[in-house]
Design a protein around this motif. Structure first.
Motif, PDB file in Angstrom:
ATOM      1  N   ARG A  14       0.848  -1.199   0.000  1.00 15.74           N
ATOM      2  CA  ARG A  14       0.000   0.000   0.000  1.00 15.74           C
ATOM      3  C   ARG A  14       0.880   1.244   0.000  1.00 15.74           C
ATOM      4  O   ARG A  14       1.818   1.351   0.789  1.00 15.74           O
ATOM      5  CB  ARG A  14      -0.897  -0.007   1.232  1.00 15.74           C
ATOM      6  N   SER A  16       0.652   5.414   0.275  1.00 19.39           N
ATOM      7  CA  SER A  16      -0.243   6.507   0.672  1.00 19.39           C
ATOM      8  C   SER A  16       0.541   7.801   0.871  1.00 19.39           C
ATOM      9  O   SER A  16       1.625   7.789   1.463  1.00 19.39           O
ATOM     10  CB  SER A  16      -0.951   6.190   1.991  1.00 19.39           C
ATOM     11  N   TYR A  90      -1.252  -1.048  -4.290  1.00 11.35           N
ATOM     12  CA  TYR A  90      -2.388  -0.150  -4.453  1.00 11.35           C
ATOM     13  C   TYR A  90      -2.072   1.203  -3.829  1.00 11.35           C
ATOM     14  O   TYR A  90      -1.204   1.315  -2.957  1.00 11.35           O
ATOM     15  CB  TYR A  90      -3.688  -0.737  -3.891  1.00 11.35           C
ATOM     16  N   LEU A  92      -3.591   4.637  -1.939  1.00 10.31           N
ATOM     17  CA  LEU A  92      -4.703   5.060  -1.085  1.00 10.31           C
ATOM     18  C   LEU A  92      -4.552   6.523  -0.706  1.00 10.31           C
ATOM     19  O   LEU A  92      -3.515   6.940  -0.184  1.00 10.31           O
ATOM     20  CB  LEU A  92      -4.731   4.218   0.193  1.00 10.31           C
ATOM     21  N   SER A 101     -12.223   8.331   1.398  1.00 13.18           N
ATOM     22  CA  SER A 101     -10.941   7.774   0.957  1.00 13.18           C
ATOM     23  C   SER A 101     -11.100   7.234  -0.459  1.00 13.18           C
ATOM     24  O   SER A 101     -12.193   6.856  -0.889  1.00 13.18           O
ATOM     25  CB  SER A 101     -10.503   6.646   1.890  1.00 13.18           C
ATOM     26  N   ILE A 103      -9.128   4.594  -3.518  1.00 14.89           N
ATOM     27  CA  ILE A 103      -8.146   3.537  -3.754  1.00 14.89           C
ATOM     28  C   ILE A 103      -8.038   3.252  -5.249  1.00 14.89           C
ATOM     29  O   ILE A 103      -9.042   3.216  -5.959  1.00 14.89           O
ATOM     30  CB  ILE A 103      -8.540   2.238  -3.024  1.00 14.89           C
ATOM     31  N   ILE A 273      -8.813   1.129   6.760  1.00 20.16           N
ATOM     32  CA  ILE A 273      -8.371  -0.036   5.993  1.00 20.16           C
ATOM     33  C   ILE A 273      -8.042  -1.184   6.949  1.00 20.16           C
ATOM     34  O   ILE A 273      -7.372  -0.999   7.956  1.00 20.16           O
ATOM     35  CB  ILE A 273      -7.140   0.306   5.129  1.00 20.16           C
TER      36      ILE A 273
END
Length: 335
Positions: A14, A16, A90, A92, A101, A103, A273
């Protein structure tokens, strides 16, 4: 039957922007390793359970970092395969208050998407195992993941292992020609414990039960009638007030008996999440250690507490979660 827990699913990175920034605002990214089933495995390991995760990662320094992350939680990674394909990831953007949010996934050509049944020795992997956990994410990623999971479920069923499923349906997956609801119904038929509610049952069975208590009970009865291997059904209810305020509650139908937990409120939310994965991990831990009603309370508390933890994984110990179960949710400083 042993007490070891096996999880099967993608290891995904992830990325971010820090804080609650959008991608357009930021020139730096924080990264975390997760994945629905891995989040469950990591949470259970933090609570002291013996856990093995089965997956594929990239054969490079990114895959090595992912394995190191799993090992740091105490997860057995002996059946993690390294492949030439890159690790899935991914992006986010974390919302706040009235801003949701967002994604974006990059996973469909990753290492796990290219897994095949010949890469997993299921009899070896499931030896000494008491629980095998899977979700509907994995069979939606690729046909190879579906076939590999199916082989694992058949083996686990033959070995008399408890099989827990969170049959999450994601419409942005299922790109390889199979219908998600048909595959999920097939795979759920190998399972014994269902972690889901009316929405999931309606998707799998093609029914239209209502979301209220009566609808949930009727949906559960229909599920058990069509899939007799399911003997316990546990559901997580999440009420989103805003992106920064959430409420959680658990309900269940076991042997014809309905029960539910109290409502827990989390404000402000740090990270949403992985909260469903925290619920599943809490439930499995609860089933290993308590009766069904206490297991549901523990799962709901684990879900609520995860909302306060940054990253995909619930880092709280069983003792931390039990405090919430026992009503100690005031957030006082421990000295």
């Amino acid at each position: 039957m042993g007490s070891k827990i096996i999880t099967f699913g993608e290891v995904i990175m992830r990325l971010s922007p820090p804080g609650h920034r959008t991608m357009k605002q930021s020139h730096e990214m924080e990264f975390f390793f997760g994945g629905t089933e891995l989040n469950v495995a990591s949470s259970l390991a933090v609570m002291g359970c013996e856990v093995k995760h089965i997956s594929c990662v990239s054969d490079d320094f990114v895959g090595e970092a992912a394995i190191a992350s799993m090992k740091s939680f105490g997860i057995d990674t002996s059946l993690i395969k390294k492949t030439e394909h890159p690790l899935g990831l991914y992006f986010l953007e974390v919302g706040s208050s009235i801003r949701s949010s967002r994604i974006a996934y990059n996973r469909l050509n990753g290492s796990f998407a290219n897994i095949s049944p010949d890469q997993v020795d299921w009899k070896k992997g499931l030896e000494g195992c008491g629980y095998f956990h899977w979700t509907g994410i994995s069979p939606g990623i690729s046909e190879g993941a579906y076939e590999t999971l199916k082989q694992g479920l058949q083996t686990a069923q033959e070995m008399g292992i408890q099989i827990t499923t969170d049959p999450a349906y994601r419409s942005n997956l299922w790109k390889y020609g199979k219908k998600g609801n048909e595959v999920l119904k097939e795979l759920v038929s190998y399972s014994t414990i269902f972690i889901g509610g009316v929405n999931e049952i309606n998707e799998i069975l093609g029914t239209v039960f209502s979301l209220d208590k009566e609808g949930f009970i009727e949906a559960c009865k229909e599920l058990k009638q069509q899939i007799p291997s399911i003997h316990k059904i546990f559901d997580k209810i999440r009420i989103g007030v805003t992106a920064s305020s959430q409420q959680t509650q658990g309900r269940a139908l076991v042997d014809g008996d309905y029960f539910e937990t109290e409502l827990l409120e989390v404000t402000p939310v740090v990270d949403r999440i992985g909260t469903g994965d925290a619920f599943a991990a809490g439930l499995i831990y609860g089933l290993l250690n308590y009766d069904d009603e206490m297991a549901l309370k523990f799962a709901n508390a684990a879900c609520a507490v995860k909302h306060t933890i940054l990253g995909d994984i619930n880092q709280c110990s069983a003792e931390d979660i039990l405090e919430v179960v026992n009503g100690n949710s005031g957030g006082r400083i421990k000295r």
